[in-house]
Design a protein around this motif. Structure first.
Motif, PDB file in Angstrom:
ATOM      1  N   PRO A 182       0.782  -1.249   0.000  1.00 51.10           N
ATOM      2  CA  PRO A 182       0.000   0.000   0.000  1.00 51.10           C
ATOM      3  C   PRO A 182       0.812   1.297   0.000  1.00 51.10           C
ATOM      4  N   LEU A 183       2.140   1.220   0.115  1.00 48.08           N
ATOM      5  CA  LEU A 183       2.940   2.442   0.109  1.00 48.08           C
ATOM      6  C   LEU A 183       2.631   3.282  -1.122  1.00 48.08           C
ATOM      7  N   GLY A 184       2.367   4.533  -0.929  1.00 50.70           N
ATOM      8  CA  GLY A 184       2.128   5.439  -2.048  1.00 50.70           C
ATOM      9  C   GLY A 184       0.710   5.451  -2.566  1.00 50.70           C
ATOM     10  N   ARG A 185      -0.168   4.659  -2.011  1.00 51.16           N
ATOM     11  CA  ARG A 185      -1.562   4.650  -2.462  1.00 51.16           C
ATOM     12  C   ARG A 185      -2.415   5.689  -1.773  1.00 51.16           C
ATOM     13  N   HIS A 186      -1.987   6.156  -0.606  1.00 47.44           N
ATOM     14  CA  HIS A 186      -2.796   7.146   0.127  1.00 47.44           C
ATOM     15  C   HIS A 186      -2.446   8.536  -0.304  1.00 47.44           C
TER      16      HIS A 186
END
Length: 186
Positions: A182-186
């Motif tokens: 999920p890194l960079g998805r928020h």
């Protein structure tokens, strides 16, 4: 991604997610090859699964070093309030990664191991510093709402399973991978 003047520009941290996923996949590859190498008895250090696996592990740790630097930079840019904590976590993680690299190089190249003694502190403290540094940065990233809250928990459980038994490396690496996707998805 942000929109400026009808142009789409990439975040300067767009590289972080693919590098983190690659690091976890390299760790997973090492774990699978470690199991394959042990199927027919004791692990042979000259056999291809052991050599290739350790090489994957080496590249994975170097990639995790880049992830540590990237997380530190991201946190400094978005949430500088706890800069000292981020600095200490990054230094701890990088010292731990360096210790891992030292040990892996000694495993891959016996002459290196013979020429440069590996202190017990490196063997024991290195992995702990690495994991503590990475986890602290991931928790800080989650607190800054740049990562889901469950992601550092998966990484913690993954690291924990590896620490309990090296034969759990593929499962632990898969959990680390799931926590880093999920890194960079928020």
């Amino acid at each position: 991604m942000t929109t400026t003047d009808s142009r789409v520009t990439a975040s300067p941290y767009a590289w972080l997610r693919p590098v983190a996923v690659t690091a976890a996949l390299l760790l997973l590859g090492y774990g699978v090859l470690r199991l394959i190498g042990g199927l027919d008895g004791p692990r042979d250090r000259s056999a291809w699964p052991w050599m290739v696996g350790h090489t994957l592990f080496l590249f994975g740790i170097v990639a995790f070093g880049a992830v540590i630097v990237g997380l530190h930079s991201l946190l400094r840019a978005t949430s500088p309030r706890l800069g000292v904590l981020d600095d200490v976590a990054a230094v701890a993680g990088l010292v731990g990664a360096t210790a891992f690299v030292w040990v892996i190089l000694g495993d891959l190249f016996p002459r290196f191991a013979d020429a440069v003694a590996t202190p017990d502190l490196v063997l024991l403290g290195g992995p702990a510093l690495f994991e503590l540094g990475v986890l602290t940065l991931l928790v800080r990233t989650a607190v800054a709402r740049l990562l889901p809250a469950w992601a550092p928990i998966l990484v913690l459980v993954g690291f924990g399973s590896i620490a309990v038994n090296l034969d759990l490396l593929p499962i632990g690496a898969a959990l680390v991978l799931a926590g880093l996707v999920p890194l960079g998805r928020h």
